[in-house]
Design a protein around this motif. Structure first.
Motif, PDB file in Angstrom:
ATOM      1  N   GLU A 218       0.820  -1.208   0.000  1.00 56.76           N
ATOM      2  CA  GLU A 218       0.000   0.000   0.000  1.00 56.76           C
ATOM      3  C   GLU A 218       0.859   1.265   0.000  1.00 56.76           C
ATOM      4  N   LEU A 219       2.026   1.201   0.601  1.00 55.62           N
ATOM      5  CA  LEU A 219       2.946   2.339   0.527  1.00 55.62           C
ATOM      6  C   LEU A 219       3.424   2.561  -0.909  1.00 55.62           C
ATOM      7  N   VAL A 220       3.676   1.479  -1.618  1.00 57.83           N
ATOM      8  CA  VAL A 220       4.041   1.600  -3.034  1.00 57.83           C
ATOM      9  C   VAL A 220       2.890   2.217  -3.824  1.00 57.83           C
ATOM     10  N   MET A 221       1.677   1.771  -3.552  1.00 63.78           N
ATOM     11  CA  MET A 221       0.516   2.343  -4.228  1.00 63.78           C
ATOM     12  C   MET A 221       0.396   3.835  -3.938  1.00 63.78           C
ATOM     13  N   SER A 222       0.636   4.220  -2.685  1.00 64.79           N
ATOM     14  CA  SER A 222       0.547   5.643  -2.339  1.00 64.79           C
ATOM     15  C   SER A 222       1.636   6.446  -3.044  1.00 64.79           C
ATOM     16  N   GLN A 223       2.809   5.855  -3.199  1.00 62.49           N
ATOM     17  CA  GLN A 223       3.900   6.515  -3.914  1.00 62.49           C
ATOM     18  C   GLN A 223       3.504   6.758  -5.368  1.00 62.49           C
ATOM     19  N   ILE A 224       2.906   5.763  -5.994  1.00 58.86           N
ATOM     20  CA  ILE A 224       2.526   5.857  -7.405  1.00 58.86           C
ATOM     21  C   ILE A 224       1.380   6.850  -7.592  1.00 58.86           C
ATOM     22  N   LEU A 225       0.369   6.768  -6.713  1.00 61.04           N
ATOM     23  CA  LEU A 225      -0.756   7.694  -6.820  1.00 61.04           C
ATOM     24  C   LEU A 225      -0.323   9.131  -6.541  1.00 61.04           C
ATOM     25  N   GLY A 226       0.576   9.299  -5.591  1.00 63.74           N
ATOM     26  CA  GLY A 226       1.086  10.641  -5.299  1.00 63.74           C
ATOM     27  C   GLY A 226       1.864  11.212  -6.479  1.00 63.74           C
ATOM     28  N   LEU A 227       2.657  10.366  -7.114  1.00 62.61           N
ATOM     29  CA  LEU A 227       3.390  10.798  -8.310  1.00 62.61           C
ATOM     30  C   LEU A 227       2.418  11.204  -9.408  1.00 62.61           C
ATOM     31  N   ALA A 228       1.375  10.404  -9.601  1.00 69.02           N
ATOM     32  CA  ALA A 228       0.398  10.703 -10.647  1.00 69.02           C
ATOM     33  C   ALA A 228      -0.296  12.036 -10.396  1.00 69.02           C
ATOM     34  N   MET A 229      -0.712  12.267  -9.169  1.00 66.12           N
ATOM     35  CA  MET A 229      -1.396  13.525  -8.852  1.00 66.12           C
ATOM     36  C   MET A 229      -0.472  14.718  -9.037  1.00 66.12           C
ATOM     37  N   ALA A 230       0.753  14.608  -8.529  1.00 64.48           N
ATOM     38  CA  ALA A 230       1.672  15.745  -8.597  1.00 64.48           C
ATOM     39  C   ALA A 230       2.155  16.018 -10.017  1.00 64.48           C
ATOM     40  N   ARG A 231       2.396  14.954 -10.793  1.00 66.20           N
ATOM     41  CA  ARG A 231       2.966  15.114 -12.140  1.00 66.20           C
ATOM     42  C   ARG A 231       1.914  15.441 -13.190  1.00 66.20           C
ATOM     43  N   TYR A 232       0.750  14.770 -13.117  1.00 65.26           N
ATOM     44  CA  TYR A 232      -0.205  14.862 -14.214  1.00 65.26           C
ATOM     45  C   TYR A 232      -1.462  15.679 -13.893  1.00 65.26           C
ATOM     46  N   VAL A 233      -1.767  15.864 -12.603  1.00 65.24           N
ATOM     47  CA  VAL A 233      -2.968  16.620 -12.233  1.00 65.24           C
ATOM     48  C   VAL A 233      -2.594  18.020 -11.751  1.00 65.24           C
ATOM     49  N   ILE A 234      -1.834  18.104 -10.662  1.00 59.51           N
ATOM     50  CA  ILE A 234      -1.420  19.407 -10.127  1.00 59.51           C
ATOM     51  C   ILE A 234      -0.305  20.011 -10.961  1.00 59.51           C
ATOM     52  N   ARG A 235       0.497  19.143 -11.569  1.00 58.71           N
ATOM     53  CA  ARG A 235       1.599  19.543 -12.454  1.00 58.71           C
ATOM     54  C   ARG A 235       2.622  20.418 -11.715  1.00 58.71           C
ATOM     55  N   VAL A 236       3.115  19.859 -10.626  1.00 55.38           N
ATOM     56  CA  VAL A 236       4.154  20.533  -9.849  1.00 55.38           C
ATOM     57  C   VAL A 236       5.473  20.471 -10.607  1.00 55.38           C
ATOM     58  N   GLU A 237       6.149  21.594 -10.735  1.00 49.28           N
ATOM     59  CA  GLU A 237       7.457  21.640 -11.389  1.00 49.28           C
ATOM     60  C   GLU A 237       8.573  21.576 -10.355  1.00 49.28           C
ATOM     61  N   PRO A 238       9.694  20.939 -10.694  1.00 50.44           N
ATOM     62  CA  PRO A 238      10.080  20.405 -12.012  1.00 50.44           C
ATOM     63  C   PRO A 238       9.580  18.983 -12.303  1.00 50.44           C
ATOM     64  N   LEU A 239       8.798  18.401 -11.356  1.00 52.59           N
ATOM     65  CA  LEU A 239       8.346  17.015 -11.532  1.00 52.59           C
ATOM     66  C   LEU A 239       7.529  16.841 -12.810  1.00 52.59           C
ATOM     67  N   ALA A 240       6.660  17.805 -13.098  1.00 52.80           N
ATOM     68  CA  ALA A 240       5.760  17.658 -14.245  1.00 52.80           C
ATOM     69  C   ALA A 240       6.512  17.588 -15.571  1.00 52.80           C
ATOM     70  N   SER A 241       7.635  18.272 -15.662  1.00 52.36           N
ATOM     71  CA  SER A 241       8.371  18.339 -16.928  1.00 52.36           C
ATOM     72  C   SER A 241       9.565  17.397 -16.988  1.00 52.36           C
ATOM     73  N   ALA A 242       9.872  16.743 -15.891  1.00 48.31           N
ATOM     74  CA  ALA A 242      11.047  15.872 -15.868  1.00 48.31           C
ATOM     75  C   ALA A 242      10.838  14.685 -16.800  1.00 48.31           C
ATOM     76  N   PRO A 243      11.848  14.312 -17.588  1.00 46.96           N
ATOM     77  CA  PRO A 243      11.732  13.136 -18.457  1.00 46.96           C
ATOM     78  C   PRO A 243      11.527  11.869 -17.624  1.00 46.96           C
ATOM     79  N   ALA A 244      10.783  10.927 -18.176  1.00 43.99           N
ATOM     80  CA  ALA A 244      10.502   9.685 -17.458  1.00 43.99           C
ATOM     81  C   ALA A 244      11.785   8.945 -17.093  1.00 43.99           C
ATOM     82  N   GLU A 245      12.782   8.992 -17.983  1.00 43.97           N
ATOM     83  CA  GLU A 245      14.032   8.284 -17.689  1.00 43.97           C
ATOM     84  C   GLU A 245      14.786   8.900 -16.514  1.00 43.97           C
ATOM     85  N   GLU A 246      14.513  10.172 -16.235  1.00 43.07           N
ATOM     86  CA  GLU A 246      15.124  10.818 -15.068  1.00 43.07           C
ATOM     87  C   GLU A 246      14.411  10.402 -13.783  1.00 43.07           C
TER      88      GLU A 246
END
Length: 204
Positions: A160-188
């Motif tokens: 469940e901690l892994v799930m929270s990590q993934i969901l948190g990443l999704a919200m910050a990167r794709y919904v709220i679009r926090v920078e620099p996370l939103a623009s960082a390349p996936a390989e980074e």
């Protein structure tokens, strides 16, 4: 002497269960959505869904195979939890973080998959009914299965901690679009997410 065609008895209409067809499949999916919403994933049954749709339970197994497959189809869920389970449990435990992180980022970077996942997240955030439905499904089909195969203390909590990590990443990167996370390349992001997942799943 033969009887005229008009004298022949009219063909009898067939009664009983519906035969398989595209319309029947849609009816089954509608019945499944209603049954899952009313009873939750864990309590809903294939037999009850078949009864509501007016079909034989065997037809549901023909179309979908199992309850989890029917759920995925009914909610148009774009990710098969079984694939996630396999990614986590198959292979070197010391590389599980990289496997999971690569799989997750590849999914979220695919626009059509991302759009559907975001729609489900927003719906679950706004509706306790949908949230409860998703929770029951994920606990049964993902958390419990992975936890059973980890062989570490507190396995459910770790998953469940892994799930929270993934969901948190999704919200910050794709919904709220926090920078620099939103623009960082996936390989980074990959090695950073991989380390976090590895720690959650295998650290002593």
């Amino acid at each position: 002497m033969t009887a005229d065609a008009d004298d022949q008895p009219a063909p009898r209409k067939k009664t009983g269960r519906r035969p398989g067809s595209a319309d029947t499949r849609r009816t089954v999916l509608e019945a499944a959505r209603a049954e899952f919403a009313a009873r939750g994933y864990q309590k809903a049954s294939m037999r009850a869904i078949a009864r509501a749709a007016g079909v034989d339970a065997a037809l549901l197994h023909h179309y979908f195979g199992s309850k989890d497959r029917l759920f995925l189809a009914a909610l148009e869920f774009p990710v098969d939890p079984q694939l996630v389970v396999e990614r986590i449990l198959t292979g070197d435990p010391d590389a599980v973080g990289e496997r999971v992180a690569g799989f997750v980022l590849a999914l979220w970077e695919e626009p059509t998959v991302r759009d559907r996942l975001l729609a489900l997240l927003r719906t679950a955030a706004a509706s306790e009914e949908v949230a409860a439905l998703m929770r029951g499904f994920m606990v049964t089909e993902l958390v419990s299965r992975v936890a059973d195969g980890l062989g570490v203390p507190q396995p459910e909590l770790r998953v469940e901690l892994v799930m929270s990590q993934i969901l948190g990443l999704a919200m910050a990167r794709y919904v709220i679009r926090v920078e620099p996370l939103a623009s960082a390349p996936a390989e980074e992001l990959l090695p950073l997410l991989a380390r976090a997942v590895q720690t959650h799943l295998t650290a002593g």
